[in-house]
Design a protein around this motif. Structure first.
Motif, PDB file in Angstrom:
ATOM      1  N   SER A  19       1.105   4.154  -2.981  1.00  0.00           N
ATOM      2  CA  SER A  19       0.880   5.529  -2.548  1.00  0.00           C
ATOM      3  C   SER A  19       2.036   6.425  -2.995  1.00  0.00           C
ATOM      4  O   SER A  19       1.825   7.585  -3.386  1.00  0.00           O
ATOM      5  N   LEU A  69      -6.232   3.741  -6.292  1.00  0.00           N
ATOM      6  CA  LEU A  69      -5.053   2.881  -6.146  1.00  0.00           C
ATOM      7  C   LEU A  69      -5.532   1.460  -5.863  1.00  0.00           C
ATOM      8  O   LEU A  69      -6.250   1.223  -4.896  1.00  0.00           O
ATOM      9  N   PHE A  84      -5.483   6.705  -0.096  1.00  0.00           N
ATOM     10  CA  PHE A  84      -4.289   7.542  -0.115  1.00  0.00           C
ATOM     11  C   PHE A  84      -4.368   8.593   0.992  1.00  0.00           C
ATOM     12  O   PHE A  84      -5.289   9.410   1.032  1.00  0.00           O
ATOM     13  N   CYS A  91       0.832  -1.206   0.000  1.00  0.00           N
ATOM     14  CA  CYS A  91       0.000   0.000   0.000  1.00  0.00           C
ATOM     15  C   CYS A  91       0.865   1.253   0.000  1.00  0.00           C
ATOM     16  O   CYS A  91       0.556   2.242  -0.685  1.00  0.00           O
ATOM     17  N   VAL A  99       1.814   9.514   4.197  1.00  0.00           N
ATOM     18  CA  VAL A  99       2.860   9.161   3.238  1.00  0.00           C
ATOM     19  C   VAL A  99       4.047  10.101   3.380  1.00  0.00           C
ATOM     20  O   VAL A  99       5.211   9.666   3.416  1.00  0.00           O
ATOM     21  N   GLU A 133      -2.128  11.480   2.209  1.00  0.00           N
ATOM     22  CA  GLU A 133      -0.927  12.236   1.846  1.00  0.00           C
ATOM     23  C   GLU A 133      -0.073  12.600   3.056  1.00  0.00           C
ATOM     24  O   GLU A 133       1.160  12.481   3.014  1.00  0.00           O
ATOM     25  N   LYS A 167       1.591   7.298  -6.685  1.00  0.00           N
ATOM     26  CA  LYS A 167       0.636   8.398  -6.861  1.00  0.00           C
ATOM     27  C   LYS A 167       1.267   9.728  -6.462  1.00  0.00           C
ATOM     28  O   LYS A 167       1.093  10.742  -7.158  1.00  0.00           O
ATOM     29  N   TYR A 168       1.980   9.730  -5.365  1.00  0.00           N
ATOM     30  CA  TYR A 168       2.619  10.944  -4.857  1.00  0.00           C
ATOM     31  C   TYR A 168       3.522  11.562  -5.930  1.00  0.00           C
ATOM     32  O   TYR A 168       3.513  12.785  -6.148  1.00  0.00           O
TER      33      TYR A 168
END
Length: 373
Positions: free
Chosen positions: A219, A290, A310, A215, A315, A312, A222-223
């Motif tokens: 993530s 995701l 997600f 996961c 992360v 942020e 995507k970031y």
């Protein structure tokens, strides 16, 4: 609609931009595997090959260091990190550090599992496009291939709604992070979905510990991807970290490949300008969904999917913590006591100072002053 197999791209691995999924590797560390066979617990480690004259692990001498000691990024001469480097820290940071210090200690059975997983990923990629080999002789040529792949994939995603093996890169906490997204496609609702394929040696879903790592990996993708399409990634940052020479002429093989794709360029700088314009002006959205897909290696049976929420802030916090190790601001950390089961099949268990010290690095890893002769 054109036949998607008419689209060609150069493999990320061929261009030196591989970000191999290590889900197959980590399955060996799953608790169910450790319980299946006690033999796995005694996989030979690299201890005999990594001990100095004083019987202390050579690789650990610099982990307790002063300001004059190089950071891991400097010591390993790393210009950038892979997404999977940070994801592996989520599993066991100390194992990641040992892997950089002592490369080449991959057990044959683990290598075979990785090969099988890579073959499955390749087969899925070939469903959408053919691969061509383009010889490269410089790092500028290698990055040019990455950029050409991106330039060909963006319009394909917009017109066909489906691409695989999309390169991503961006500066995160002062370090360049690169990776390769398994798959991007638009859903029936028009949402951009990232799908990450993880293959499993046994027909069972992974433990929560590995799901957590997976996961975090998607993530991170995507970031970075979101930053790319939002114009937050700059050519200057990329050049700074990679030490590329934008004005250097591209090799003849790369130039021919570019011309075949309809791009009239002479240097890496020309390509970089096209890529960054294409990323920001093509109306690519940020990733909406995701998803992780787990399939059985032998039967290709879908074992299950995981939709990742997600977060942020979470992360970013993890990235800051993990990057602190690479920048030399702290020592690497092993697993918590409740996850000590991960050590059972770790290649480095025999020399792990964290394991021997019950959760702390031993004082024996401090840099030793040279004795006067």
């Amino acid at each position: 609609m054109a036949d998607p197999r008419e689209e060609e791209t150069v493999s990320a691995e061929a261009s030196g931009f591989s970000d191999l999924s290590d889900s197959e590797f980590l399955e060996f560390l799953d608790l169910e595997d450790a319980q299946e066979s006690n033999a796995l617990v005694n996989i030979p480690g690299p201890s005999s090959a990594s001990l100095g004259k004083d019987d202390k692990p050579i690789s650990l001498q610099n982990w307790k260091r002063g300001l004059d000691i190089l950071s891991p990024m400097e010591r390993f001469q790393l210009k950038y990190l892979y997404v999977t480097d940070l994801a592996s820290q989520n599993w066991c940071e100390l194992q990641t550090a040992y892997g950089k210090e002592l490369p080449g200690f991959l057990a044959p059975e683990k290598a075979a599992v990785l090969d099988t997983g890579a073959s499955i990923h390749l087969a899925r990629e070939l469903e959408l496009h053919d691969l061509v080999t383009v010889p490269v002789t410089t790092k500028e040529d290698a990055w040019a291939i990455k950029f050409l792949n991106i330039l060909s994939m963006i319009p394909t995603l917009q017109s066909e709604g489906h691409i695989r093996e999309f390169p991503v890169f961006g500066e995160v906490e002062g370090v360049l992070l690169v990776g390769v997204i398994d798959e991007l496609h638009y859903t029936a609702k028009g949402e951009l979905e990232l799908a990450e394929l993880k293959t499993r040696r046994h027909p069972v879903l992974p433990l929560e510990a590995q799901k957590k790592k997976d996961c975090f990996q998607v993530s991170l993708y995507k970031y970075i991807f979101d930053a790319m399409v939002q114009g937050k990634v700059t050519p200057a940052s990329l050049i700074h970290h990679t030490k590329l020479c934008p004005e250097k002429p591209l090799g003849p093989s790369v130039l021919r490949h570019a011309q075949q794709g309809g791009f009239s360029v002479k240097s890496l700088g020309d390509l970089m300008e096209l890529v960054f314009l294409s990323l920001t002006l093509s109306d690519l959205p940020v990733i909406d969904i995701l998803k992780i897909e787990y399939i059985h290696q032998e039967t290709a049976t879908m074992l299950g999917t995981e939709i990742v929420a997600f977060e942020e802030k979470e992360v970013r916090g993890k990235v800051q913590h993990y990057m602190a190790y690479w920048m030399g601001h702290r020592e690497p950390q092993g697993v918590d006591v409740e996850e000590a089961w991960k050590c059972r099949t770790c290649t480095y268990a025999d020399i792990c100072e964290w394991r021997k010290g019950s959760g702390v690095l031993s004082s024996t890893v401090a840099p030793q002053a040279k004795k006067a002769k």
